[in-house]
Enzyme design. Structure first.
Site, PDB file in Angstrom:
ATOM      1  N   LYS A  76      -7.492  -2.230  -3.401  1.00 14.46           N
ATOM      2  CA  LYS A  76      -6.576  -2.333  -4.530  1.00 14.46           C
ATOM      3  C   LYS A  76      -6.499  -3.800  -4.932  1.00 14.46           C
ATOM      4  CE  LYS A  76      -1.773  -1.138  -5.757  1.00 14.46           C
ATOM      5  NZ  LYS A  76      -0.518  -0.512  -5.267  1.00 14.46           N
ATOM      6  N   SER A 151       1.313   3.186  -8.172  1.00 16.34           N
ATOM      7  CA  SER A 151       0.532   2.113  -8.739  1.00 16.34           C
ATOM      8  C   SER A 151      -0.909   2.045  -8.239  1.00 16.34           C
ATOM      9  CB  SER A 151       1.219   0.773  -8.449  1.00 16.34           C
ATOM     10  OG  SER A 151       1.191   0.499  -7.066  1.00 16.34           O
ATOM     11  N   SER A 175       3.547   4.424  -4.204  1.00 17.48           N
ATOM     12  CA  SER A 175       2.336   3.966  -4.887  1.00 17.48           C
ATOM     13  C   SER A 175       1.018   4.387  -4.247  1.00 17.48           C
ATOM     14  CB  SER A 175       2.355   2.440  -5.025  1.00 17.48           C
ATOM     15  OG  SER A 175       3.206   2.074  -6.064  1.00 17.48           O
TER      16      SER A 175
END
Lengths: 475, 484
Positions: A76, A151, A175
């Site tokens: 990420k 996210s 997330s």
């Protein structure tokens, strides 16, 4: 090349000579290129992945390879990797390159994982649809008209679209789990302090945890096992020993499982999800497990208190992005004041600015007690009640999300509507307990639905073990 | 109209920032060494790079506990850190990690002497741990301000006094006591000019007899003890002037300009920061156990107050001598070491404060650079005590030789340089008889009452003994011989 479910399958395949790290990397590079339209990867470390694959192949041949040899991983874009750009999908970190690697990255590399690139996410991990990224939304591989969730939308989509074997995400209020549920993969949020946060760009420090998104429990458990454990660079990391999660077996005995009445009765819960959930409960009961309803009277305050506390921490954590030291500096700045104001105004997106403002407000003198102190008290109540439930039950079971993936663009008008996406996931972060989302079902529109399993702190092994049982029931 | 300043009293609370001399920074392993090239003692942590986390330096806690014990504070068991949020160019994280509601030390006091020379107890509010910011440099580049982050993250202890100081003089005395103490504890070099000790003063005035506090003004940027005193006197007069002219003093922050000896407004109350303190989520609370405090206590050096009372009560020194000796730790330790070898405490004190200090002053060196061992001083004292050398001669002639040849015993030095007084009576008697024999008519005259001729014989004996004869003994012996 087949879509491998787990590293052990890959290793077998490498062992039998039918594949190699090099061909795996080629395979992923090709797929990444083919699926560019999904807007998953921000940057692909092509040359590096190829040369590393070659080295890992040699190590495999020599029998000196680490435990993650053959695993191709995406990061990420809020996890630091020395010598690589990292931006938290924000303009404010435009061009910024990390001087060091996150502890999790060090640990993955030590076990010979291959890091293939960095993937899209919500700006500073703030969002539930991956729509706040400066790079634009990630499209859900199951239906590109819909969001991938957030996210860690890029991480979930990368695994779902088979653009890597495992992706690391971070989870502050869901997330990892929510995009995992939207994209139909497994998403694991470990206990708070289980995994070092050193090198994770902070959103809300007392909530953030790094965890894997994977296709199998086996992979999720192995990666968690490797990245977990005390870290001298993170003084909040726990020294509780890490048990061999990767060896977790389907439990033979019967378990006690609680589900929370108010959560299931919430009017926002999609009927199809509720139906599947209730069916699961009766199935589990039929298998001899004890599944009981428990009261949890804090549903109304759980999302507000989460947003008060996380935005408070975020307003401080994001103060360092000021245009003076690194990252984006407004070309129109002419002194220190305008450097701050213009760089931050131009560098941060709307959602991030909203949260900084909110967090600044709740910490301001005169409002502090009404918001911050009160939210801390609510957090304590939630922790206490959760602990109480988990004293009597092995697990708490609930849906991961109130709905399936929604269409891109529809929910970004009213932020509080998007905030309610987090209603089932923020609980684990407020309580600090581990939680995993499992892609058990599909909706009538063939969209994935996740179920969430939570356990007491540091019961990762039990969580993986029962998750295997649930995943098996799916098959 | 003339103002009667005496109607008012000044109320002062001080905040002293003590920069700790730990090897590494508060929350990372960067060096804290002063004077390095700009931005060389830095790391991703002290640069506040994304993803970095602070790790508490245990030395900082140890030093805080040391100071807390020495200042009679209550040491807190559970210590939380807090973030103080504000934007500043040399504050890379946009917040300072400090302590808010749970300072490591509560209460405590410092004994000072007030302007009448009477002892006064200055109560402390608290001491807390925090990190320093970097430095903004505005006078090197004509267009840009430069930032040096070497100092960013260097540990500080902030000592906050109650508003119990009443004059610039008292404030001076308070700071000098604190400085003495941090030097004794070896936690800070106490150098205000280099900024390793910094002081802000909260000043208000009120009519004598009043109990309510009026608006206070915070004065910053006083980089010497003398400037603190001057700034307080100045600000106090300014405030009295405002009140006497029918005005009101605003709560504000003012900057002291030493060159002009004036203060000017830095921030009004409206511009005061809202620091939005909240618990630092990146650092776990530190627990300080009683055992730990005991352990630190047992390793504390002797402190000036203890030494003062030892020197006055056990050694019988005057307050003046004792204060003088305990002014700096190294001198006190040196004196203390001499006192382990001799019981001539006063004589030892005189040597330390006399020839020794003037030697250090002449050479402009610290006692740490002085290579004569304390035991040599005690040897010197022994010679004086045994009557082998006169006090003044020892100080003036023998002492410089000792400094030059610190490895030679003092006895030997004195002998080689013919400084030993001749008190051997046989040898002396011979000199006396020679002297009398040389001037038989004068001897006769003496016997007949010309007593002032004694000096002549004394001079002759001294000549013969090459100055080594003990004058007292010689005098006695000449009389005896002449009066036989």
């Amino acid at each position: 090349m087949k879509n491998f479910t787990s590293l052990s399958e890959i290793r077998e395949s490498i062992h039998s000579g039918s594949t190699s790290c090099q061909s795996l990397v080629d395979y992923y590079l090709e797929r990444i290129d083919k699926h560019k339209d999904l807007n998953i990867y921000i940057e692909v470390f092509t040359d590096e992945a190829i040369s590393r694959a070659k080295k890992v192949d040699e190590k495999l041949q020599a029998g000196t390879a680490g435990r993650l040899a053959g695993m191709v991983i995406a990061l990420k874009d809020n996890i630091c990797f020395e010598g690589h750009k990292v931006s938290a999908s924000s303009k404010i970190l435009e061009g910024f390159e990390s001087l060091y690697s996150a502890t999790v990255v060090e640990r993955l590399l030590k076990e010979d994982a291959i890091i293939i690139g960095r993937v899209n996410c919500d700006e500073f991990a703030m969002g539930s649809a991956n729509e706040t990224s400066t790079y634009g939304p990630v499209k859900n591989p199951c239906d590109p008209k819909t969001v991938a969730g957030g996210s860690s939308g890029g991480s979930a989509a990368a695994v779902a679209a088979d653009l890597c074997q495992v992706a690391l995400g971070s989870d502050t209020g869901g997330s990892i789990r929510q995009p995992a549920a939207f994209c139909g993969v497994i998403g694991m949020k470990p206990t708070y302090a289980r995994v070092s946060r050193f090198g994770l760009i902070a959103y809300a420090s007392s909530f953030d945890q790094i965890g894997p998104l994977a296709k199998s429990i086996e992979d999720a458990a192995l990666v968690t096992e490797i990245i977990a454990g005390v870290d001298p660079n993170d003084s909040t990391s726990s020294s509780v020993p890490v048990t061999p999660y990767s060896e977790a077996k389907i439990p033979s005995g019967k378990k006690k499982i609680a589900y929370l009445k108010e959560y299931i009765e919430s009017p926002g819960l999609n009927p199809e999800i509720k139906e599947n959930f209730l069916k699961l409960i009766s199935d589990l009961k039929a298998q001899g497990h004890i599944v009981e309803e428990q009261k949890f009277p804090y549903l109304d305050v759980i999302v507000p208190s989460y947003y008060v506390l996380t935005t408070a921490e975020a307003s401080s954590n994001l103060a360092r992005f000021d245009g003076a030291h690194y990252g984006y500096r407004s070309p129109n700045a002419h002194d220190i004041e305008s450097t701050y104001k213009l760089s931050r105004t131009e560098g941060f997106g709307e959602e991030v600015k909203r949260r900084i403002m909110l967090g600044t407000f709740v910490l301001s003198s005169g409002y502090y007690d009404a918001y911050y102190t009160k939210a801390q008290r609510v957090r304590r109540l939630i922790q206490d009640r959760t602990e109480e439930v988990l004293k009597n039950y092995d697990f708490i079971l609930m849906p991961t999300t109130p709905s399936t993936a929604f269409e891109i663009g529809v929910k970004n008008e009213d932020p509080t509507v998007v905030y309610l996406e987090d209603i089932y996931t923020v609980h684990a972060n407020l309580a600090g307990i581990p939680a995993i989302s499992l892609p058990l079902w599909k909706s009538s529109e063939n969209m994935p639905i996740g179920v969430q399993l939570m356990a007491a702190s540091f019961k990762e092994e039990e969580l993986f073990s029962f998750s295997k049982l649930l995943m098996n029931s799916k098959n | 109209m003339s103002i009667d300043y005496n109607k008012y009293e000044t109320v002062i609370g001080l905040e002293i920032h003590v920069q700790l001399n730990t090897l590494s920074k508060t929350y990372c392993s960067d060096s804290t060494k002063y004077g390095a090239a700009p931005n060389t003692h830095i790391s991703p942590v002290s640069l506040g790079h994304p993803g970095t986390l602070p790790v508490a330096n245990s030395k900082v806690i140890e030093y805080a506990v040391r100071l807390g014990i020495a200042l009679n504070c209550t040491i807190r068991e559970r210590n939380e850190y807090a973030r103080k949020n504000y934007f500043y160019a040399d504050l890379p994280k946009g917040y300072q990690i400090t302590q808010d509601k749970t300072p490591i030390c509560d209460g405590g006091f410092v004994n000072v002497t007030d302007k009448n020379g009477d002892p006064k107890k200055i109560e402390l509010t608290r001491i807390h741990m925090e990190e320093d910011a970097g430095k903004s440099i505005h006078d090197i580049d004509p267009f840009d301000s430069l930032i040096d982050l070497n100092r960013a993250g260097v540990p500080l202890l902030e000592i906050v006094s109650e508003p119990v100081l009443r004059s610039g003089e008292e404030a001076y005395s308070f700071i000098s006591e604190v400085r003495k103490l941090v030097r004794y504890l070896d936690i800070c070099d106490g150098n205000m000019e280099e900024g390793s000790m910094r002081c802000d003063a909260n000043i208000s005035v009120r009519l004598k007899g009043d109990t309510e506090l009026r608006n206070r003004v915070e004065v910053k940027n006083m980089n010497s003890m003398r400037n603190v005193q001057k700034a307080i006197e100045l600000e106090s007069k300014r405030q009295i002037g405002v009140y006497e002219n029918g005005g009101e003093v605003d709560q504000e922050t003012r900057n002291y300009n030493a060159a002009k000896n004036e203060t000017s407004i830095l921030r009004s109350k409206e511009d005061a920061h809202d620091y939005r303190y909240f618990p630092e989520p990146d650092l776990s609370p530190i627990l300080i156990q009683q055992d730990y405090i005991k352990k630190i206590k047992s390793t504390l050096p002797a402190l000036p107050e203890e030494l003062f009372s030892k020197y006055t009560k056990e050694f019988g020194l005057s307050d003046y001598d004792a204060r003088n000796l305990t002014e700096t730790k190294a001198i006190a330790l040196y004196y203390d070491e001499i006192s382990n070898h001799t019981k001539e405490y006063k004589m030892a004190a005189n040597i330390v404060m006399g020839p020794l200090k003037s030697h250090l002053n002449d050479k402009a060196i610290e006692i740490g650079e002085f290579n004569l061992s304390a035991s040599r001083i005690s040897e010197m004292i022994q010679l004086i005590k045994d009557g082998k050398i006169a006090n003044s001669k020892a100080n003036k002639e023998l002492f410089p030789l000792m400094v030059k040849s610190p490895d030679v015993t003092v006895q030997k030095l004195a002998e080689e340089n013919h400084l030993i007084q001749e008190s051997d009576s046989d040898a002396l008697l011979e000199f006396v008889q020679q002297a009398i024999a040389k001037f038989p008519d004068k001897a006769e005259a003496y016997k007949n009452g010309k007593k002032n001729l004694l000096g002549l014989f004394m001079g002759e004996v001294m000549k013969l003994s090459r100055g080594k004869a003990d004058p007292k003994v010689t005098n006695q012996m000449i009389r005896e011989e002449l009066e036989k």
